[in-house]
Design a protein around this motif. Structure first.
Motif, mmCIF file in Angstrom:
data_model
loop_
_atom_site.group_PDB
_atom_site.id
_atom_site.type_symbol
_atom_site.label_atom_id
_atom_site.label_comp_id
_atom_site.label_asym_id
_atom_site.label_seq_id
_atom_site.Cartn_x
_atom_site.Cartn_y
_atom_site.Cartn_z
ATOM 1 N N PHE A 35 93.970 39.035 -21.163
ATOM 2 C CA PHE A 35 94.864 38.394 -20.213
ATOM 3 C C PHE A 35 96.333 38.511 -20.616
ATOM 4 N N ALA A 36 96.615 39.152 -21.746
ATOM 5 C CA ALA A 36 97.982 39.178 -22.282
ATOM 6 C C ALA A 36 98.981 39.788 -21.304
ATOM 7 N N ASP A 37 98.645 40.940 -20.723
ATOM 8 C CA ASP A 37 99.573 41.583 -19.787
ATOM 9 C C ASP A 37 99.793 40.717 -18.560
ATOM 10 N N TYR A 38 98.714 40.143 -18.062
ATOM 11 C CA TYR A 38 98.816 39.283 -16.874
ATOM 12 C C TYR A 38 99.665 38.051 -17.183
ATOM 13 N N CYS A 39 99.406 37.419 -18.302
ATOM 14 C CA CYS A 39 100.152 36.211 -18.662
ATOM 15 C C CYS A 39 101.624 36.525 -18.899
ATOM 16 N N ALA A 40 101.910 37.678 -19.468
ATOM 17 C CA ALA A 40 103.310 38.081 -19.640
ATOM 18 C C ALA A 40 103.962 38.257 -18.269
ATOM 19 N N GLU A 73 99.061 43.553 -9.527
ATOM 20 C CA GLU A 73 98.861 44.767 -10.321
ATOM 21 C C GLU A 73 98.320 44.457 -11.707
ATOM 22 N N LYS A 74 98.748 43.351 -12.289
ATOM 23 C CA LYS A 74 98.332 42.983 -13.653
ATOM 24 C C LYS A 74 97.153 42.012 -13.679
ATOM 25 N N SER A 75 96.693 41.584 -12.513
ATOM 26 C CA SER A 75 95.692 40.516 -12.475
ATOM 27 C C SER A 75 94.359 40.948 -13.071
ATOM 28 N N PRO A 76 93.731 40.034 -13.804
ATOM 29 C CA PRO A 76 92.400 40.302 -14.334
ATOM 30 C C PRO A 76 91.367 40.267 -13.196
ATOM 31 N N GLY A 77 90.229 40.839 -13.443
ATOM 32 C CA GLY A 77 89.192 40.973 -12.425
ATOM 33 C C GLY A 77 88.770 39.675 -11.773
ATOM 34 N N ASP A 78 88.778 38.591 -12.521
ATOM 35 C CA ASP A 78 88.278 37.336 -11.957
ATOM 36 C C ASP A 78 89.223 36.707 -10.941
ATOM 37 N N ILE A 79 90.427 37.226 -10.808
ATOM 38 C CA ILE A 79 91.381 36.671 -9.843
ATOM 39 C C ILE A 79 91.938 37.761 -8.920
ATOM 40 N N GLN A 145 95.847 28.036 -10.245
ATOM 41 C CA GLN A 145 94.945 27.447 -11.234
ATOM 42 C C GLN A 145 94.715 28.404 -12.398
ATOM 43 N N GLN A 146 94.528 29.690 -12.084
ATOM 44 C CA GLN A 146 94.330 30.706 -13.126
ATOM 45 C C GLN A 146 95.523 30.749 -14.065
ATOM 46 N N ALA A 147 96.719 30.726 -13.500
ATOM 47 C CA ALA A 147 97.929 30.771 -14.331
ATOM 48 C C ALA A 147 98.001 29.548 -15.244
ATOM 49 N N ARG A 148 97.663 28.377 -14.705
ATOM 50 C CA ARG A 148 97.692 27.156 -15.527
ATOM 51 C C ARG A 148 96.626 27.190 -16.610
ATOM 52 N N ASP A 149 95.403 27.577 -16.242
ATOM 53 C CA ASP A 149 94.286 27.515 -17.179
ATOM 54 C C ASP A 149 94.335 28.607 -18.242
ATOM 55 N N VAL A 150 94.590 29.829 -17.829
ATOM 56 C CA VAL A 150 94.516 30.959 -18.745
ATOM 57 C C VAL A 150 95.840 31.217 -19.436
ATOM 58 N N CYS A 151 96.916 31.169 -18.675
ATOM 59 C CA CYS A 151 98.228 31.522 -19.229
ATOM 60 C C CYS A 151 99.025 30.309 -19.702
ATOM 61 N N LYS A 152 98.567 29.129 -19.342
ATOM 62 C CA LYS A 152 99.277 27.882 -19.686
ATOM 63 C C LYS A 152 100.697 27.915 -19.148
ATOM 64 N N ALA A 153 100.841 28.533 -17.972
ATOM 65 C CA ALA A 153 102.157 28.651 -17.333
ATOM 66 C C ALA A 153 101.981 28.421 -15.828
ATOM 67 N N PRO A 154 102.747 27.519 -15.253
ATOM 68 C CA PRO A 154 102.580 27.261 -13.822
ATOM 69 C C PRO A 154 103.258 28.316 -12.954
ATOM 70 N N LEU A 155 102.621 28.595 -11.828
ATOM 71 C CA LEU A 155 103.244 29.379 -10.761
ATOM 72 C C LEU A 155 103.462 28.395 -9.628
ATOM 73 N N SER A 156 104.687 28.110 -9.323
ATOM 74 C CA SER A 156 104.985 27.101 -8.307
ATOM 75 C C SER A 156 105.315 27.769 -6.989
#
Length: 157
Positions: A35-40, A73-79, A145-156
């Motif tokens: 998830f590193a690329d997606y979270c970045a 483009e960077k999203s993991p398969g589950d999202i 939710q994915q951004a909060r749970d996996v990346c610990k970063a909110p997308l507002s």
């Protein structure tokens, strides 16, 4: 008491298996986080998304489209399905507006510009309507939710 050769081999084999498992576990720590690329990308897009939605205007989703495309483009398969639905629906609206030669910022559904055909108005209405569906709302919630749970970063939004 003397141990048999087979008991020593079993202990040696068991020790080898434990060592292999431990090494595999440690080597996993050094591998890239899937998830590193997606979270970045989530972190990189936080400011542009906040700016796009700050005014709360009717063009916020369109203004956010480049950020959404980068995240898709960077999203993991589950999202990826959620990003695909969201980006696809915004792109469909942009295409309908462009095909009609209408500026999203000034378009008024109740007072459409002169020369707008019924088919063009219908296409714009249909595309805008798809953005207001429960499926789109669920996709928006899913990516947030994915951004909060996996990346610990909110997308507002």
């Amino acid at each position: 008491m003397r141990r048999s050769g087979s008991a020593r081999r079993r202990r040696s084999s068991a020790a080898a298996v434990v060592a292999a498992l431990l090494l595999a576990g440690f080597s996993g720590c050094g591998e890239d986080d899937p998830f590193a690329d997606y979270c970045a990308e989530v972190e990189e897009q936080q400011k542009p998304l906040s700016e796009a939605f700050a005014g709360g205007g009717p063009t916020a989703l369109i203004e956010a489209l480049p950020s959404f495309q980068a995240l898709q483009e960077k999203s993991p398969g589950d999202i990826s399905d959620e990003w695909g639905l969201l980006v696809g629906r915004i792109e469909t609206l942009v295409e309908a507006l462009d095909a009609a030669g209408v500026d999203a910022a000034t378009y008024d559904r109740d007072a459409p510009p002169e020369g707008l055909s019924d088919d063009e108005k219908t296409a714009i209405d249909a595309a805008a309507g798809e953005l207001a569906t429960p499926a789109t709302a669920a996709a928006l919630e899913g990516v947030q939710q994915q951004a909060r749970d996996v990346c610990k970063a909110p997308l507002s939004f």
